[in-house]
Design a protein around this motif. Structure first.
Motif, PDB file in Angstrom:
ATOM      1  N   UNK A  72      24.659 -19.905 -10.646  1.00 33.70           N
ATOM      2  CA  UNK A  72      25.266 -20.710  -9.587  1.00 33.70           C
ATOM      3  C   UNK A  72      26.779 -20.617  -9.567  1.00 33.70           C
ATOM      4  N   UNK A  73      27.342 -20.946  -8.422  1.00 37.89           N
ATOM      5  CA  UNK A  73      28.769 -21.194  -8.243  1.00 37.89           C
ATOM      6  C   UNK A  73      29.608 -20.023  -8.739  1.00 37.89           C
ATOM      7  N   UNK A  74      30.414 -20.208  -9.795  1.00 40.01           N
ATOM      8  CA  UNK A  74      31.295 -19.135 -10.271  1.00 40.01           C
ATOM      9  C   UNK A  74      30.504 -17.930 -10.766  1.00 40.01           C
ATOM     10  N   UNK A  75      29.264 -18.137 -11.219  1.00 36.55           N
ATOM     11  CA  UNK A  75      28.429 -16.992 -11.612  1.00 36.55           C
ATOM     12  C   UNK A  75      28.019 -16.190 -10.381  1.00 36.55           C
ATOM     13  N   UNK A  76      27.849 -16.863  -9.252  1.00 31.12           N
ATOM     14  CA  UNK A  76      27.588 -16.149  -7.997  1.00 31.12           C
ATOM     15  C   UNK A  76      28.851 -15.418  -7.536  1.00 31.12           C
ATOM     16  N   UNK A  77      30.010 -16.022  -7.767  1.00 28.37           N
ATOM     17  CA  UNK A  77      31.270 -15.336  -7.440  1.00 28.37           C
ATOM     18  C   UNK A  77      31.399 -14.042  -8.241  1.00 28.37           C
ATOM     19  N   UNK A  78      30.955 -14.072  -9.509  1.00 30.01           N
ATOM     20  CA  UNK A  78      30.945 -12.871 -10.349  1.00 30.01           C
ATOM     21  C   UNK A  78      30.119 -11.772  -9.679  1.00 30.01           C
ATOM     22  N   UNK A  79      28.968 -12.162  -9.133  1.00 30.57           N
ATOM     23  CA  UNK A  79      28.087 -11.183  -8.489  1.00 30.57           C
ATOM     24  C   UNK A  79      28.699 -10.619  -7.213  1.00 30.57           C
ATOM     25  N   UNK A  80      29.497 -11.434  -6.521  1.00 33.33           N
ATOM     26  CA  UNK A  80      30.199 -10.922  -5.334  1.00 33.33           C
ATOM     27  C   UNK A  80      31.178  -9.837  -5.745  1.00 33.33           C
ATOM     28  N   UNK A  81      31.952 -10.083  -6.802  1.00 37.48           N
ATOM     29  CA  UNK A  81      32.884  -9.067  -7.302  1.00 37.48           C
ATOM     30  C   UNK A  81      32.144  -7.801  -7.729  1.00 37.48           C
ATOM     31  N   UNK A  82      30.930  -7.982  -8.273  1.00 39.33           N
ATOM     32  CA  UNK A  82      30.171  -6.839  -8.800  1.00 39.33           C
ATOM     33  C   UNK A  82      29.294  -6.171  -7.742  1.00 39.33           C
ATOM     34  N   UNK A  83      29.398  -6.603  -6.504  1.00 39.31           N
ATOM     35  CA  UNK A  83      28.444  -6.195  -5.466  1.00 39.31           C
ATOM     36  C   UNK A  83      28.377  -4.687  -5.242  1.00 39.31           C
ATOM     37  N   UNK A  84      29.495  -3.979  -5.318  1.00 38.14           N
ATOM     38  CA  UNK A  84      29.518  -2.556  -4.985  1.00 38.14           C
ATOM     39  C   UNK A  84      29.427  -1.640  -6.210  1.00 38.14           C
ATOM     40  N   UNK A  85      29.138  -2.217  -7.355  1.00 36.21           N
ATOM     41  CA  UNK A  85      29.063  -1.402  -8.575  1.00 36.21           C
ATOM     42  C   UNK A  85      27.750  -0.618  -8.616  1.00 36.21           C
ATOM     43  N   UNK A  86      27.835   0.689  -8.473  1.00 31.07           N
ATOM     44  CA  UNK A  86      26.633   1.522  -8.364  1.00 31.07           C
ATOM     45  C   UNK A  86      25.832   1.588  -9.668  1.00 31.07           C
ATOM     46  N   UNK A  87      26.503   1.312 -10.800  1.00 38.62           N
ATOM     47  CA  UNK A  87      25.788   1.384 -12.075  1.00 38.62           C
ATOM     48  C   UNK A  87      25.146   0.049 -12.440  1.00 38.62           C
ATOM     49  N   UNK A  88      25.247  -0.939 -11.543  1.00 38.80           N
ATOM     50  CA  UNK A  88      24.690  -2.262 -11.812  1.00 38.80           C
ATOM     51  C   UNK A  88      23.517  -2.557 -10.887  1.00 38.80           C
ATOM     52  N   UNK A  89      22.443  -3.114 -11.459  1.00 39.02           N
ATOM     53  CA  UNK A  89      21.242  -3.458 -10.712  1.00 39.02           C
ATOM     54  C   UNK A  89      20.862  -4.903 -11.029  1.00 39.02           C
ATOM     55  N   UNK A  90      20.583  -5.681 -10.003  1.00 38.45           N
ATOM     56  CA  UNK A  90      20.225  -7.092 -10.183  1.00 38.45           C
ATOM     57  C   UNK A  90      18.697  -7.217 -10.262  1.00 38.45           C
ATOM     58  N   UNK A  91      18.216  -7.900 -11.309  1.00 40.25           N
ATOM     59  CA  UNK A  91      16.779  -8.112 -11.508  1.00 40.25           C
ATOM     60  C   UNK A  91      16.527  -9.593 -11.752  1.00 40.25           C
ATOM     61  N   UNK A  92      15.481 -10.108 -11.146  1.00 39.96           N
ATOM     62  CA  UNK A  92      15.125 -11.514 -11.357  1.00 39.96           C
ATOM     63  C   UNK A  92      14.794 -12.190 -10.038  1.00 39.96           C
ATOM     64  N   UNK A  93      15.326 -13.405  -9.852  1.00 36.02           N
ATOM     65  CA  UNK A  93      15.065 -14.190  -8.652  1.00 36.02           C
ATOM     66  C   UNK A  93      16.371 -14.475  -7.916  1.00 36.02           C
TER      67      UNK A  93
END
Length: 448
Positions: free
Chosen positions: A348-369
């Motif tokens: 949540x919150x700042x952790x979601x902001x982290x994901x926004x910064x990481x959005x275009x990282x091609x070596x990163x994949x999001x898994x879960x819910x």
């Protein structure tokens, strides 16, 4: 018999209410309601999504309701219901301390258990040790006070919870389903894992037993462990304390040995966005980072006189660029390998902001819910007798305008936890992450 039961419940209700404090005057109650309504009208960033005629009618309706509330607890419950109509996870009403210390949701005297949302069902996922055979984990509550659980949640629980997403509402609703003031009783009907039904009456009272089955997890700010093939697992459990940054730096030399990386954000409820951003600097070769685009409301009295009321103001938005000093600090310390980001409803919150910064990282994949689906900058203010309220004042989106508040940041690979996973103590998202990274390594070997 029904009349006798009703009389007994009425008498018990009167006994419970008799224990409840009643400090607030009618004037206090109307002032608190009006204060919240006023701050929402001036500062709530999502007011444009609200039917303002209905909002004002609701306010007028609640002026009468709050004055008739029988005690301080019921007053603040009405305030929470009024607030929840805005459907925002960063806009909330909190009890004063003298009420909060008597409101419990896992303590029932000789029983103590935790409820979790598993596939839309209210499942006991942890229970005090002495009752683990009587109420095994995996037991489902199918009715409360004679009302089917789904109906009870919809009628008596959901209307009091402020949430931006339907799944967060369901999670919080089930976890708080039996919350109430000390002395409140519930008649429960359960189905045990063996298929047998059980009737149980519980009364909210402080439980002295501390040991749970399975045991309660204590989480450090940062946890590191290793899996096969030099896969490092690191959980970042909060961005509320800069200490996690120092902990991460101390692990840097060890993490440099990793051939792949799993970063677990599922228990990260946020904190300071800058902390997550600095950690991300170590996980990419980029020197320019794009965070969320933000807006707030701007109120100018003369514009309102001209009929414009208020309008959105774009907060300063520019990419974060690493300076020479930062580049020197990061030299030979970056860990850029195939990376899985584990996410879930608790991200949540700042952790979601982290994901926004990481959005275009091609070596990163999001898994879960999907994530919590709520961030922003709350304005906090006091309510009568020590209550607290907050109102979200900042709208955040992806840099390109895509919205994630209200819908959550979506995983690239969706993995949910089933009841069987709970019973077998399995972590399917982590298992999928390890499988995915192993597959990535195999495909890379084939190419080479």
């Amino acid at each position: 018999m029904k009349r006798l039961v009703f009389f007994y419940l009425l008498l018990l209700s009167g006994m419970v209410y008799g224990q409840m404090p009643n400090k607030l005057t009618k004037e206090d109650k109307v002032y608190g309601l009006s204060k919240f309504w006023q701050e929402v009208n001036y500062n709530f960033v999502y007011l444009y999504k609200v039917d303002q005629l209905k909002w004002d009618e609701l306010y007028k309706e609640y002026i009468g309701k709050v004055q008739e509330s029988p005690n301080d607890y019921e007053y603040y419950r009405l305030m929470q219901r009024f607030c929840a109509s805005l459907k925002d996870g960063h806009t909330n009403i909190y009890f004063p301390k003298y009420i909060q210390e008597n409101v419990l949701n896992t303590h029932f005297g000789e029983y103590r258990f935790i409820l979790s949302n598993v596939g839309g069902k209210a499942i006991i996922t942890q229970i005090n040790n002495s009752k683990k055979d009587e109420l095994p984990i995996g037991s489902e509550i199918i009715s409360v006070n004679g009302i089917a659980t789904a109906d009870y949640l919809r009628e008596s629980i959901y209307p009091f919870i402020s949430a931006s997403t339907s799944y967060t509402l369901e999670d919080w609703g089930i976890s708080k389903m039996l919350e109430g003031y000390v002395g409140t009783s519930y008649d429960l009907q359960l189905i045990l894992p063996n298929g047998l039904e059980k009737q149980l009456t519980v009364t909210i009272a402080k439980s002295e037993e501390k040991e749970f089955f399975p045991g309660l997890q204590t989480r450090e700010l940062l946890e590191l462990k290793w899996y096969s093939n030099q896969t490092a697992y690191i959980s970042l459990n909060s961005f509320s304390d800069w200490e996690i940054m120092e902990m991460f730096r101390k692990k840097n030399k060890e993490l440099k040995q990793a051939k792949s990386l799993i970063i677990d954000l599922r228990n990260n409820g946020g904190g300071n966005t800058s902390i997550g951003k600095v950690i991300l600097h170590y996980l990419t070769e980029d020197t320019i980072f794009y965070g969320s685009k933000s807006q707030t409301r701007q109120h100018i009295a003369t514009f309102k006189a001209w009929g414009k009321d208020s309008y959105f103001y774009d907060l300063p938005f520019s990419p974060d660029t690493l300076g020479a000093g930062d580049k020197k600090l990061l030299r030979n310390k970056r860990i850029v390998v195939p990376t899985v980001l584990l996410i879930g409803h608790g991200t949540a919150s700042a952790a979601e902001d982290f994901l926004i910064y990481a959005d275009k990282q091609k070596h990163m994949t999001k898994i879960g819910e999907p994530t919590y689906g709520s961030t922003g900058q709350p304005l906090s203010f006091n309510l009568p007798e020590g209550g607290l309220a907050r109102v979200c004042t900042k709208k955040d989106t992806y840099p390109d305008g895509r919205e994630f508040v209200g819908v959550g940041i979506q995983p690239d690979i969706l993995v949910s936890k089933s009841l069987t996973d709970f019973l077998e103590n399995r972590d399917p998202a982590l298992e999928k992450a390890l499988e995915y990274l192993e597959k990535q390594k195999s495909e890379k070997l084939k190419v080479n």
